[in-house]
Design a protein around this motif. Sequence first.
Motif, PDB file in Angstrom:
ATOM      1  N   THR A 282       0.827  -1.207   0.000  1.00  0.00           N
ATOM      2  CA  THR A 282       0.000   0.000   0.000  1.00  0.00           C
ATOM      3  C   THR A 282       0.861   1.256   0.000  1.00  0.00           C
ATOM      4  O   THR A 282       0.686   2.156  -0.810  1.00  0.00           O
ATOM      5  CB  THR A 282      -0.930   0.008   1.223  1.00  0.00           C
ATOM      6  OG1 THR A 282      -1.846  -1.088   1.129  1.00  0.00           O
ATOM      7  CG2 THR A 282      -1.733   1.310   1.287  1.00  0.00           C
ATOM      8  N   TYR A 283       1.813   1.330   0.923  1.00  0.00           N
ATOM      9  CA  TYR A 283       2.611   2.538   1.069  1.00  0.00           C
ATOM     10  C   TYR A 283       3.868   2.551   0.208  1.00  0.00           C
ATOM     11  O   TYR A 283       4.385   3.626  -0.130  1.00  0.00           O
ATOM     12  CB  TYR A 283       3.037   2.711   2.535  1.00  0.00           C
ATOM     13  CG  TYR A 283       1.916   3.100   3.456  1.00  0.00           C
ATOM     14  CD1 TYR A 283       1.329   4.354   3.363  1.00  0.00           C
ATOM     15  CD2 TYR A 283       1.451   2.218   4.422  1.00  0.00           C
ATOM     16  CE1 TYR A 283       0.307   4.731   4.217  1.00  0.00           C
ATOM     17  CE2 TYR A 283       0.430   2.575   5.283  1.00  0.00           C
ATOM     18  CZ  TYR A 283      -0.146   3.831   5.180  1.00  0.00           C
ATOM     19  OH  TYR A 283      -1.155   4.199   6.027  1.00  0.00           O
ATOM     20  N   GLY A 284       4.421   1.391  -0.100  1.00  0.00           N
ATOM     21  CA  GLY A 284       5.708   1.327  -0.778  1.00  0.00           C
ATOM     22  C   GLY A 284       5.727   2.105  -2.078  1.00  0.00           C
ATOM     23  O   GLY A 284       4.850   1.961  -2.920  1.00  0.00           O
ATOM     24  N   GLY A 285       6.756   2.938  -2.249  1.00  0.00           N
ATOM     25  CA  GLY A 285       6.903   3.682  -3.484  1.00  0.00           C
ATOM     26  C   GLY A 285       5.914   4.810  -3.651  1.00  0.00           C
ATOM     27  O   GLY A 285       5.600   5.200  -4.783  1.00  0.00           O
ATOM     28  N   ASN A 286       5.412   5.372  -2.548  1.00  0.00           N
ATOM     29  CA  ASN A 286       4.499   6.507  -2.722  1.00  0.00           C
ATOM     30  C   ASN A 286       5.289   7.759  -3.112  1.00  0.00           C
ATOM     31  O   ASN A 286       6.526   7.758  -3.086  1.00  0.00           O
ATOM     32  CB  ASN A 286       3.623   6.710  -1.482  1.00  0.00           C
ATOM     33  CG  ASN A 286       4.350   7.269  -0.272  1.00  0.00           C
ATOM     34  OD1 ASN A 286       5.377   7.919  -0.380  1.00  0.00           O
ATOM     35  ND2 ASN A 286       3.797   7.007   0.902  1.00  0.00           N
ATOM     36  N   PRO A 287       4.626   8.837  -3.536  1.00  0.00           N
ATOM     37  CA  PRO A 287       5.353  10.008  -4.041  1.00  0.00           C
ATOM     38  C   PRO A 287       6.341  10.604  -3.054  1.00  0.00           C
ATOM     39  O   PRO A 287       7.401  11.110  -3.456  1.00  0.00           O
ATOM     40  CB  PRO A 287       4.230  10.997  -4.372  1.00  0.00           C
ATOM     41  CG  PRO A 287       3.035  10.153  -4.630  1.00  0.00           C
ATOM     42  CD  PRO A 287       3.163   8.986  -3.694  1.00  0.00           C
ATOM     43  N   PHE A 288       6.025  10.551  -1.761  1.00  0.00           N
ATOM     44  CA  PHE A 288       6.904  11.152  -0.764  1.00  0.00           C
ATOM     45  C   PHE A 288       8.242  10.421  -0.696  1.00  0.00           C
ATOM     46  O   PHE A 288       9.308  11.036  -0.782  1.00  0.00           O
ATOM     47  CB  PHE A 288       6.220  11.151   0.600  1.00  0.00           C
ATOM     48  CG  PHE A 288       7.008  11.822   1.683  1.00  0.00           C
ATOM     49  CD1 PHE A 288       7.225  13.191   1.657  1.00  0.00           C
ATOM     50  CD2 PHE A 288       7.534  11.094   2.735  1.00  0.00           C
ATOM     51  CE1 PHE A 288       7.955  13.824   2.656  1.00  0.00           C
ATOM     52  CE2 PHE A 288       8.258  11.721   3.742  1.00  0.00           C
ATOM     53  CZ  PHE A 288       8.471  13.085   3.699  1.00  0.00           C
TER      54      PHE A 288
END
Length: 401
Positions: A282-288
């Motif tokens: 879900t979170y991996g590689g998000n824009p941040f």
Amino acid sequence: METKKWMEQAEENILHTYNRFPIVLDHGEGVYLYDMQGKNYLDFAAGIGVQALGYGNKEYNDALKTQIDKLLHTSNLYYNQPTIEAAEKLCRASGLDRAFFTNSGTEAIEGAIKAAKKYAYAKDGTTDHEIIAMEHSFHGRSLGALAVTGNPHYREPFEPLPGIVKFAEYNHLDSVASLVNEKTCAILLETIQGEGGIYPAKKEFLMGIKKICREHDILLILDEIQCGMGRTGTMFAWQEYGIKPDIMACAKALGCGVPVGAFALTEHVAESSLKPGDHGTTYGGNPFVGAAVSKVLDIFEEKKILEHVQEVSVYLKERLEELKTEYSFLTARRGRGLMQGLELESAVPAGEVSAKALEQGLILITAGHNVLRFLPPLIIEREHVDEMTAILRNVLQECQP
């Protein structure tokens, strides 16, 4: 609230899985950390190898502030520009072809294991494949990562662990070769063992493993979570050996403080392993985190971090060798680049030395029971090495048997 109260509140509300040092850190600048009373500490641990750029790097901070104002998260159902850029830069730096971003090094190991098992499954349709890992290794604390961690102390309370894993002797090629059979799908090791005591792989050992893998269509997985990202003077430690892994796991300094890891694969392994639905996050590689990784890799190139590590690490090794000569209870120095270890006789616990160093304003951590571990920010200068040496000399004088 005073320091003691903060620590008491932590012990009341946070699960006690760490025996923390009795300081509350407040902020950092350059290669120094400061507690809530304003005392400064020379940091030679870098958050266990994470803070490669030290603290307060303006370019890095500005990139994250800009991204916060634009977009933090979308999920992997959609593309986002920062992570696309980060993946391209990571693949270019590693010479590998595909990247998958995770939230941690442990998750990178999990993904690497899944890719190897899926690769083998795609070949023969069976699920009883074996992995060869190394004794005294450390790959993380999830069940899958524990299964390939070569320390019974970590594994035993949580057994049975998933998968079929056999453990070979590190830097002993015959030990590895004796475990290979038709069910072996991967050989997994740290290019430099970290928690196990700062042991670099010997060149003939790593090249021999690569030859075994090539001959038997076994995947070589290298764990570069601690030793990668410039710490040895090349972007990844394996690049000094004249070989290339099929899968590499990295994290820690990849984000320089932002929680992010990755595993990278060759095109052949990527095409022959994980497909849509096999793996996700879900979170991996998000824009941040993508913005963080992208900026870190830019700074490494622009500021010539690798060249700096190659230069200053020679001086660090010289000073550590001086200490080893001065104190007979220092029995060995080993490591590469800015990942160094000093081994102590059992009569002088490394944890005691680390604790006394902290009292004198030097942050050092240990590796195992008898090794002092040196993982400073990659931006240290000779003056910081001299400052560390002076403090450590005082501590060793106090601790000698």
